[in-house]
Write a protein that holds these residues in place. Structure first.
Motif, PDB file in Angstrom:
ATOM      1  N   UNK A   1      39.713  -0.229 -16.105  1.00 23.97           N
ATOM      2  CA  UNK A   1      38.788   0.578 -16.932  1.00 23.97           C
ATOM      3  C   UNK A   1      37.624  -0.114 -17.482  1.00 23.97           C
ATOM      4  N   UNK A   2      37.686  -1.342 -17.155  1.00 26.60           N
ATOM      5  CA  UNK A   2      36.315  -1.951 -17.647  1.00 26.60           C
ATOM      6  C   UNK A   2      35.330  -2.346 -16.035  1.00 26.60           C
ATOM      7  N   UNK A   3      35.517  -1.679 -15.344  1.00 28.68           N
ATOM      8  CA  UNK A   3      35.038  -2.091 -14.045  1.00 28.68           C
ATOM      9  C   UNK A   3      33.593  -1.113 -13.794  1.00 28.68           C
ATOM     10  N   UNK A   4      33.446  -0.135 -14.796  1.00 28.53           N
ATOM     11  CA  UNK A   4      32.232   0.829 -14.524  1.00 28.53           C
ATOM     12  C   UNK A   4      30.936  -0.073 -14.649  1.00 28.53           C
ATOM     13  N   UNK A   5      30.221  -0.101 -13.802  1.00 28.08           N
ATOM     14  CA  UNK A   5      29.025  -0.877 -13.671  1.00 28.08           C
ATOM     15  C   UNK A   5      27.787  -0.040 -14.256  1.00 28.08           C
TER      16      UNK A   5
ATOM     17  N   UNK B   1      21.268   1.490 -18.797  1.00 28.44           N
ATOM     18  CA  UNK B   1      22.400   2.195 -19.534  1.00 28.44           C
ATOM     19  C   UNK B   1      22.847   3.282 -18.641  1.00 28.44           C
ATOM     20  N   UNK B   2      22.304   3.567 -17.451  1.00 31.73           N
ATOM     21  CA  UNK B   2      22.736   4.581 -16.535  1.00 31.73           C
ATOM     22  C   UNK B   2      23.943   3.994 -15.725  1.00 31.73           C
ATOM     23  N   UNK B   3      24.940   4.762 -15.181  1.00 29.82           N
ATOM     24  CA  UNK B   3      25.867   4.224 -14.384  1.00 29.82           C
ATOM     25  C   UNK B   3      25.381   3.824 -13.022  1.00 29.82           C
TER      26      UNK B   3
END
Length: 483
Positions: free
Chosen positions: A109-113, A118-120
């Motif tokens: 869950x913490x790996x969204x970069x 602020x965009x993915x």
């Protein structure tokens, strides 16, 4: 004829629409290969590479660590390493035991970069297999780290102190490195590269092992002066399991049976073979004969060195890394060690500092030089990543690798020191002098080999042989043994 539920694709919970059976099979095979590196690989290697009187104790340290890590991992440590973020370097502790959690699709869950705006940039890691496979795969990595660390402490650490050390170090050291570099921590998002554990596993175990060896103290003088392996052929068996198991070690870290995993396995073998040959050649040049133990050490340094960049470098770079890993750790072990007062003072039994800390740091640094841009795009969350050899932002990547290594080194020195000092308040870290003199029989009441009959022991006061059963019966009945 109806098809059993377990085999129905996309029509039952046992074969969900997100499940890729090939990826799941490879992930479980990879995890099993890594597990076999420890049990029985390092159990055999440790039990064989040490002096006969420490064979049982050394093998048991590895066996105990493998079992203890499993329970700690599923109870609290998995989510501290790969769960929701608590701190920039630590996840929230919670169990990984419930079926609702384990049968869902794996996700970190913490790996969204994110980009700076602020965009993915790269979506959260969500492999196409269940959480159970992810928990299994990551557990065997945690276990082998503790077992590698144990290599610095063989032949003198109080086994009860080791039993405390394993869960404490797993909780307060390993989980920090794993979350920071793999689970979505600050080094992961900054872009430090550690493909499969050069820093998380090898640099940390080498530094922590060396630090713990300092606090535990040295082996007996007699053991330090002469410590021959009790079975070279079994040692090679353990080493062989370690080498072949590395296919799962590096091949499983893309979390998929994809192109990158194939390249990682190939590079792993290229680098290990090169390193072994270079180490052996140096032994022949400087000591006039090839050493079998030296060849094993060269193999290990090659495997360690390629690990942080296994799927990110080209084949020629794997050869270059093999040359470096076969020569630089050889130099630190054979030359620098003998001239350094600090390295001489600390009794690192199997030279884990050289084979894992030096080789792990070397691998991380050279990955920062040789990571190929296209291959980086197949694996890394930070777009446009590249090694210094390829220009652009590559120089920055090399500096990131150095900073990441410094964090791992610093944290492990501090955390390991505190853990050892806390344990020392409760019990001695080192065995008693009697145990150090006698070895396995004093520590465990067991010996590795019954060399003089079926488990018989020699009574020097009576000048004869007796079995444990005979001695027990004699004590119970009050009969005097006439042996």
């Amino acid at each position: 004829m109806s098809v059993p539920v377990a085999y129905r694709g996309n029509t039952s919970e046992s074969v969900a629409d997100w499940l890729n059976k090939g990826d799941n099979a490879w992930q479980m095979i990879s995890a099993t290969l890594v597990g076999m590196q420890s049990m029985p690989g390092l159990v055999i290697l440790y039990g064989s590479i040490v002096k006969k009187k420490w064979a049982v104790n050394s093998a048991f340290m590895a066996l105990y660590a493998f079992a203890a890590v499993w329970i700690c991992w599923v109870t609290w440590a998995y989510n501290m390493s790969f769960g929701d973020k608590l701190l920039p370097f630590w996840g929230k502790a919670k169990p990984a035991l419930g079926q609702k959690f384990l049968i869902e699709q794996a996700e970190l869950p913490a790996t969204t970069h994110y980009y700076h705006d602020g965009n993915v940039e790269t979506a959260m890691a969500t492999p196409f297999y269940p959480m159970a496979s992810m928990v299994y795969f990551q557990c065997v990595f945690a276990a082998i780290t503790l077992i590698l660390l144990a290599g610095s402490l063989l032949g003198r650490m109080n086994i009860k102190a080791w039993m405390l050390f394993v869960p404490l170090w797993l909780t307060f050291s390993y989980t920090i490195g794993a979350f920071s570099l793999w689970g979505g921590g600050f080094l992961y998002h900054w872009g430090v590269i550690d493909y499969s554990g050069g820093y998380v596993i090898h640099l940390s175990s080498g530094i922590a092992g060396f630090t713990a060896a300092y606090w535990v103290g040295p082996r007996s003088t007699k053991d330090r002066e002469r410590f021959p392996p009790n079975n070279v052929l079994l040692m090679l068996t353990g080493a062989g399991l370690l080498w072949m198991g590395w296919a799962g070690f590096n091949g499983g870290d893309p979390y998929s049976a994809n192109i990158d995993s194939s390249l990682a396995v190939l590079n792993t073998n290229i680098c290990a073979a090169t390193s072994l040959l270079v180490w052996t050649c140096l032994d022949v040049i400087f000591f006039k004969k090839p050493s079998v133990i030296g060849a094993v050490q060269g193999m290990i340094t090659g495997l360690v060195c390629i690990t942080p960049g296994a799927g990110l470098v080209q084949g020629w770079a794997a050869i270059v890394m093999g040359v470096l890993s076969g020569s630089i750790p050889w130099f630190t072990m054979m030359i620098v060690h003998k001239r350094s007062r600090l390295l001489q003072q600390v009794d690192d039994t199997l030279g884990v500092f050289h084979t894992h800390a030096v080789a792990g740091f070397l691998g991380g640094a050279t990955t920062g030089l040789f990571a190929e841009p296209k291959l980086c795009g197949l694996f890394l969350p930070v777009t446009n990543s590249r090694g210094g050899f390829y220009g652009g932002v590559g120089g920055v990547q090399f500096l990131k690798q150095l900073v990441g290594a410094l964090f791992v080194v610093g944290w492990n020195i501090v955390a390991t020191t505190i853990i050892c000092l806390v344990i020392r308040l409760v019990m001695p870290l080192r065995m008693s002098e009697e145990q150090l003199t006698i070895g396995d029989d004093a520590v465990h009441g067991e010996e590795a080999y019954a060399l003089w009959g079926d488990g018989e022991k020699y009574d020097s006061t009576r000048h004869g042989w007796y079995s444990d059963e005979t001695q027990h019966n004699a004590v119970a009945t009050g009969v005097t043994l006439n042996v």
